[in-house]
Design a protein around this motif. Structure first.
Motif, PDB file in Angstrom:
ATOM      1  N   THR A 132       3.333  24.549 -94.183  1.00 44.50           N
ATOM      2  CA  THR A 132       4.305  23.575 -94.685  1.00 44.50           C
ATOM      3  C   THR A 132       4.199  22.279 -93.886  1.00 44.50           C
ATOM      4  O   THR A 132       4.192  22.308 -92.649  1.00 44.50           O
ATOM      5  CB  THR A 132       5.732  24.141 -94.577  1.00 44.50           C
ATOM      6  N   PRO A 133       4.133  21.125 -94.567  1.00 41.09           N
ATOM      7  CA  PRO A 133       3.998  19.850 -93.854  1.00 41.09           C
ATOM      8  C   PRO A 133       5.099  19.618 -92.829  1.00 41.09           C
ATOM      9  O   PRO A 133       6.265  19.929 -93.055  1.00 41.09           O
ATOM     10  CB  PRO A 133       4.059  18.811 -94.977  1.00 41.09           C
ATOM     11  N   THR A 134       4.717  19.061 -91.701  1.00 40.35           N
ATOM     12  CA  THR A 134       5.651  18.694 -90.641  1.00 40.35           C
ATOM     13  C   THR A 134       5.058  17.548 -89.843  1.00 40.35           C
ATOM     14  O   THR A 134       3.834  17.379 -89.796  1.00 40.35           O
ATOM     15  CB  THR A 134       5.933  19.896 -89.711  1.00 40.35           C
ATOM     16  N   ARG A 135       5.922  16.803 -89.191  1.00 43.29           N
ATOM     17  CA  ARG A 135       5.469  15.739 -88.300  1.00 43.29           C
ATOM     18  C   ARG A 135       5.175  16.271 -86.901  1.00 43.29           C
ATOM     19  O   ARG A 135       4.632  15.554 -86.066  1.00 43.29           O
ATOM     20  CB  ARG A 135       6.536  14.639 -88.222  1.00 43.29           C
ATOM     21  N   TRP A 150       3.187  10.745 -88.282  1.00 40.85           N
ATOM     22  CA  TRP A 150       2.851  10.534 -89.688  1.00 40.85           C
ATOM     23  C   TRP A 150       1.473  11.079 -90.025  1.00 40.85           C
ATOM     24  O   TRP A 150       1.242  11.580 -91.133  1.00 40.85           O
ATOM     25  CB  TRP A 150       2.978   9.053 -90.057  1.00 40.85           C
ATOM     26  N   LEU A 151       0.537  11.048 -89.060  1.00 42.78           N
ATOM     27  CA  LEU A 151      -0.776  11.636 -89.312  1.00 42.78           C
ATOM     28  C   LEU A 151      -0.703  13.165 -89.368  1.00 42.78           C
ATOM     29  O   LEU A 151      -1.425  13.801 -90.149  1.00 42.78           O
ATOM     30  CB  LEU A 151      -1.764  11.205 -88.228  1.00 42.78           C
ATOM     31  N   ASN A 152       0.157  13.749 -88.545  1.00 42.57           N
ATOM     32  CA  ASN A 152       0.375  15.194 -88.651  1.00 42.57           C
ATOM     33  C   ASN A 152       0.816  15.562 -90.064  1.00 42.57           C
ATOM     34  O   ASN A 152       0.252  16.465 -90.690  1.00 42.57           O
ATOM     35  CB  ASN A 152       1.448  15.641 -87.651  1.00 42.57           C
ATOM     36  N   ALA A 153       1.831  14.871 -90.573  1.00 38.07           N
ATOM     37  CA  ALA A 153       2.338  15.169 -91.917  1.00 38.07           C
ATOM     38  C   ALA A 153       1.266  14.918 -92.972  1.00 38.07           C
ATOM     39  O   ALA A 153       1.115  15.698 -93.925  1.00 38.07           O
ATOM     40  CB  ALA A 153       3.582  14.332 -92.200  1.00 38.07           C
ATOM     41  N   LEU A 154       0.512  13.833 -92.807  1.00 38.62           N
ATOM     42  CA  LEU A 154      -0.520  13.488 -93.785  1.00 38.62           C
ATOM     43  C   LEU A 154      -1.629  14.531 -93.826  1.00 38.62           C
ATOM     44  O   LEU A 154      -2.240  14.769 -94.881  1.00 38.62           O
ATOM     45  CB  LEU A 154      -1.105  12.121 -93.452  1.00 38.62           C
ATOM     46  N   SER A 155      -1.886  15.195 -92.713  1.00 34.53           N
ATOM     47  CA  SER A 155      -2.998  16.153 -92.649  1.00 34.53           C
ATOM     48  C   SER A 155      -2.817  17.317 -93.623  1.00 34.53           C
ATOM     49  O   SER A 155      -3.801  17.960 -94.013  1.00 34.53           O
ATOM     50  CB  SER A 155      -3.150  16.680 -91.217  1.00 34.53           C
ATOM     51  N   ASP A 214      11.951  19.458 -89.168  1.00 36.54           N
ATOM     52  CA  ASP A 214      11.865  18.784 -90.460  1.00 36.54           C
ATOM     53  C   ASP A 214      11.446  19.709 -91.598  1.00 36.54           C
ATOM     54  O   ASP A 214      11.163  19.253 -92.707  1.00 36.54           O
ATOM     55  CB  ASP A 214      10.908  17.587 -90.385  1.00 36.54           C
ATOM     56  N   TRP A 215      11.416  21.016 -91.359  1.00 39.00           N
ATOM     57  CA  TRP A 215      11.133  21.949 -92.450  1.00 39.00           C
ATOM     58  C   TRP A 215      12.374  22.159 -93.315  1.00 39.00           C
ATOM     59  O   TRP A 215      13.492  22.265 -92.782  1.00 39.00           O
ATOM     60  CB  TRP A 215      10.676  23.281 -91.900  1.00 39.00           C
ATOM     61  N   PRO A 216      12.217  22.270 -94.623  1.00 39.31           N
ATOM     62  CA  PRO A 216      13.359  22.507 -95.517  1.00 39.31           C
ATOM     63  C   PRO A 216      13.839  23.954 -95.439  1.00 39.31           C
ATOM     64  O   PRO A 216      13.126  24.833 -94.917  1.00 39.31           O
ATOM     65  CB  PRO A 216      12.782  22.188 -96.910  1.00 39.31           C
TER      66      PRO A 216
END
Length: 422
Positions: A132-135, A150-155, A214-216
């Motif tokens: 799951t995307p996260t920063r 932001w690069l972490n999330a973009l990856s 920041d995970w839902p």
């Protein structure tokens, strides 16, 4: 509740799901585990109903891991398409037999997401590593660990790109077998066709990797799904004698990784052990280490249940698979990770950040001197104390029971929505 669990890959991709299936069955649910036939005996030995998946998936995975060159790996990889397509049919046949209300699946089991749509069933992605995307950290398949928020999330955009490789097979399956419309080649596998998110259960411990802020809410970390086998395993007399003959040894084993260069790797390990003066148990696994003539302070072992072996070690050295990492830390042992590929460097960095092991030593730069230095660092009092404390906290968790609770809650929500729609 009828639950179909689907997974394939190496032993580490299957064992946690056997543990999860056992926990579901113990709670009174009907369950079947769809995985390659090479694991059928293990699945059924634990009293879990088995659903067929052809063993070609496992055999080709083993062949790719043992290939001596990247060129040979690429050649073998070309055969995955047809095998993946056949595996989708195996998942579908298993679903038709069980008629599940819930599908729980590893991301490698590519059919379950689409079968859930066809059946109108609840679905949960279940993994021992986070997708799951996260920063807070990048997608685990990237070798870099510190990219920035932001690069972490973009990856995590790499996940749909990786799935695009199989889009031809999955769309053929959707249209010809399930009667569903094809999806975009870059469709997000973490989203349903209506745009809602697929709930995710992550079977690792927050003691090692805390749940990102920041995970839902539909994404949960349950703790590990450990398959305990110590009580049913009888160790060889020679192993018992070796363990009783001196202080706890270091475990070294690379599991299913690296059949190529196994002789040279074993020589490096033996030299490193000699430099440290430690005793060692060397596990040969699928061939990642090939050691014949051994000194008296080293014992060769084909395989043993981690929950029996690791508590008897002073430290563990391995490739960094999620299962091996969690098993070593559950035993409270300092961990040295020598990663090959995939998510293994990620777990190496996580172990370092938690202070329960030294900096990982990648296989491409593995030398006897570097490995010896890492083993010495793992035996430092501070690392040992942190590992022991983490082991106590992990042993207090019951990840499989927590996962069952969350699966039951998702089934309840699914049932409520279904009844409301009618």
């Amino acid at each position: 509740m009828r639950v179909l669990i689907s997974t394939y890959g190496t032993r580490g991709d299957v064992q946690p799901f056997i543990a999860l299936a056992k926990a579901l069955k113990a709670h009174g649910h009907a369950v079947a585990l769809c995985t390659p036939t090479g694991f059928r005996a293990t699945v059924e030995r634990h009293g879990v109903p088995y659903a067929h998946m052809d063993n070609a998936v496992l055999e080709l995975t083993e062949a790719v891991l043992r290939a001596p060159t990247r060129a040979e790996q690429r050649r073998l990889f070309k055969g995955f398409g047809a095998i993946v397509r056949a595996g989708l049919e195996d998942e579908w046949r298993a679903a038709q037999e069980l008629e599940p209300d819930v599908l729980v699946y590893h991301s490698k089991a590519l059919g379950s997401h689409h079968i859930a749509e066809k059946l109108g069933a609840a679905e949960l992605l279940a993994m021992p590593l986070p997708l799951t995307p996260t920063r807070e950290f990048p997608v685990p398949m990237l070798p870099a660990f510190r990219l920035g928020g932001w690069l972490n999330a973009l990856s995590y955009k790499l996940i749909p790109l990786a799935n695009a490789v199989w889009a031809g097979a999955t769309n053929d399956f959707r249209v010809k077998s399930l009667g569903l419309a094809p999806l975009s080649r870059f469709a997000d596998p973490l989203k349903k066709v209506d745009g809602s998110a697929v709930p995710a259960l992550y079977g690792f411990s927050e003691q090692l990797l805390p749940r990102p802020a920041d995970w839902p809410p539909h994404v949960q970390v349950t703790g590990c799904w450990f398959l305990d086998e110590a009580d049913s395993w009888t160790p060889p007399a020679e192993l018992r004698a070796f363990l009783e003959a001196g202080p706890p040894p270091v475990y070294v084993g690379f599991g299913s990784m690296g059949g190529a260069h196994a002789d040279a790797r074993a020589a490096t390990v033996l030299k490193a052990v000699a430099l440290t003066g430690e005793r060692a148990v060397v596990a040969t696994g699928w061939g990642g280490l090939k050691a014949d003539a051994l000194p008296r302070h080293v014992f060769r072992l084909d395989a043993a249940p981690h929950d029996w072996l690791f508590p008897r070690m002073s430290a563990v050295v391995h490739h960094g698979g999620a299962g091996s990492t969690m098993a070593g830390l559950r035993a409270g042992k300092p961990t040295v990770i020598c990663p090959f590929l995939g998510d293994q460097p990620f777990w190496g960095h996580v172990v370092l950040r938690a202070g329960v092991g030294p900096r990982p030593v990648p296989q491409k730069s593995l030398t006897a001197e570097r490995l010896a230095e890492a083993i010495r660092a793992a035996h430092s009092p501070s690392v040992r104390a942190l590992a022991e404390a983490m082991g106590e906290r992990i042993r207090a968790e019951d990840g499989a029971a927590r996962a069952v609770q969350l699966i039951e809650q998702e089934h309840s929500r699914w049932s409520h929505r279904r009844h409301a729609a009618t």
